[in-house]
Write a protein that holds these residues in place. Structure first.
Motif, mmCIF file in Angstrom:
data_model
loop_
_atom_site.group_PDB
_atom_site.id
_atom_site.type_symbol
_atom_site.label_atom_id
_atom_site.label_comp_id
_atom_site.label_asym_id
_atom_site.label_seq_id
_atom_site.Cartn_x
_atom_site.Cartn_y
_atom_site.Cartn_z
ATOM 1 N N SER A 30 -6.222 -8.053 -3.026
ATOM 2 C CA SER A 30 -6.135 -8.189 -4.236
ATOM 3 C C SER A 30 -7.205 -7.131 -4.914
ATOM 4 O O SER A 30 -7.091 -6.692 -5.980
ATOM 5 C CB SER A 30 -5.941 -9.226 -5.012
ATOM 6 N N ASP A 31 -8.282 -7.119 -4.224
ATOM 7 C CA ASP A 31 -9.569 -6.466 -4.536
ATOM 8 C C ASP A 31 -9.393 -4.774 -4.131
ATOM 9 O O ASP A 31 -10.255 -4.210 -4.783
ATOM 10 C CB ASP A 31 -10.741 -6.781 -3.947
ATOM 11 N N TYR A 32 -8.439 -4.253 -3.581
ATOM 12 C CA TYR A 32 -8.494 -3.068 -3.003
ATOM 13 C C TYR A 32 -7.052 -2.499 -3.188
ATOM 14 O O TYR A 32 -5.882 -3.139 -3.125
ATOM 15 C CB TYR A 32 -8.902 -3.076 -1.629
ATOM 16 N N ASN A 33 -7.042 -0.936 -3.308
ATOM 17 C CA ASN A 33 -6.019 -0.373 -2.987
ATOM 18 C C ASN A 33 -5.681 -0.513 -1.491
ATOM 19 O O ASN A 33 -6.642 -0.525 -0.786
ATOM 20 C CB ASN A 33 -6.027 1.089 -3.399
ATOM 21 N N MET A 34 -4.505 -0.630 -1.242
ATOM 22 C CA MET A 34 -4.102 -0.790 0.409
ATOM 23 C C MET A 34 -3.203 0.322 0.945
ATOM 24 O O MET A 34 -2.455 1.107 -0.081
ATOM 25 C CB MET A 34 -3.365 -2.185 0.787
ATOM 26 N N ALA A 35 -2.942 0.510 2.131
ATOM 27 C CA ALA A 35 -2.290 1.415 2.698
ATOM 28 C C ALA A 35 -1.925 1.183 4.142
ATOM 29 O O ALA A 35 -2.486 0.351 4.879
ATOM 30 C CB ALA A 35 -3.111 2.935 2.875
ATOM 31 N N TRP A 36 -0.790 1.793 4.582
ATOM 32 C CA TRP A 36 -0.336 1.926 5.923
ATOM 33 C C TRP A 36 -0.664 3.174 6.397
ATOM 34 O O TRP A 36 -0.345 4.328 5.804
ATOM 35 C CB TRP A 36 1.094 1.592 6.119
ATOM 36 N N TYR A 37 -1.131 3.158 7.742
ATOM 37 C CA TYR A 37 -1.471 4.473 8.418
ATOM 38 C C TYR A 37 -0.664 4.639 9.876
ATOM 39 O O TYR A 37 -0.121 3.432 10.147
ATOM 40 C CB TYR A 37 -3.141 4.708 8.759
ATOM 41 N N ARG A 38 -0.614 5.603 10.260
ATOM 42 C CA ARG A 38 -0.016 5.586 11.693
ATOM 43 C C ARG A 38 -0.705 6.982 12.546
ATOM 44 O O ARG A 38 -1.362 7.932 12.045
ATOM 45 C CB ARG A 38 1.560 6.010 11.601
ATOM 46 N N GLN A 39 -0.636 6.599 13.857
ATOM 47 C CA GLN A 39 -1.394 7.597 14.710
ATOM 48 C C GLN A 39 -0.502 7.826 15.843
ATOM 49 O O GLN A 39 -0.133 6.893 16.569
ATOM 50 C CB GLN A 39 -2.866 7.318 15.009
ATOM 51 N N ALA A 40 0.168 8.869 16.106
ATOM 52 C CA ALA A 40 0.799 9.166 17.350
ATOM 53 C C ALA A 40 -0.051 9.702 18.438
ATOM 54 O O ALA A 40 -1.333 10.171 18.007
ATOM 55 C CB ALA A 40 1.754 10.474 17.131
ATOM 56 N N PRO A 41 0.285 9.626 19.717
ATOM 57 C CA PRO A 41 -0.677 10.137 20.879
ATOM 58 C C PRO A 41 -1.134 11.669 20.643
ATOM 59 O O PRO A 41 -0.237 12.349 20.496
ATOM 60 C CB PRO A 41 0.182 9.722 22.147
#
Length: 120
Positions: A30-41
């Motif tokens: 709740s203290d932060y903006n949050m995100a999903w990330y992804r990384q392909a090989p």
């Protein structure tokens, strides 16, 4: 210190759905903006979707993502979600969550990630 534990990935057919879960500890999301990330090989990590601390502002990296994915947060349970529908092979990657720091320092250590593999 902040720790993250991602889960919910898997091997699925194109057109399938997955719901990814990010359980945070050590710091309140709740203290932060949050995100999903992804990384392909062989590729650099990229942001997929972000959500402001209150959930009022949500952004998706591309229209193709916005059309199919939904980012959600449950601050009371310190959990972040990514609902992914109509998955395509191009979505194949290791998925991570973290604060949305716009290239700056992250407030959590990177977790193990959860692998999403979509077959055609």
């Amino acid at each position: 210190q902040g720790q993250l534990d991602e889960s919910g990935g898997g091997l699925v057919q194109a057109g399938s759905s997955l719901r990814l879960t990010c359980a945070a500890s050590g710091r309140n999301i709740s203290d932060y903006n949050m995100a999903w990330y992804r990384q392909a090989p062989g590729k650099e990590r990229e942001i997929v979707a972000s959500i402001s601390w209150s959930g009022a502002n949500i952004n998706y990296a591309t229209y193709f993502v916005k059309h199919r994915f939904t980012i959600l947060r449950d601050n009371a349970n310190n959990t972040l979600y990514l609902q992914m529908n109509s998955l395509e092979p191009e979505d194949t990657a290791m998925y991570y969550c973290n604060s949305d720091s716009h290239g700056g320092p992250y407030y959590y250590n990177w977790g193990p990630g959860t692998q999403v593999t979509v077959s055609s």
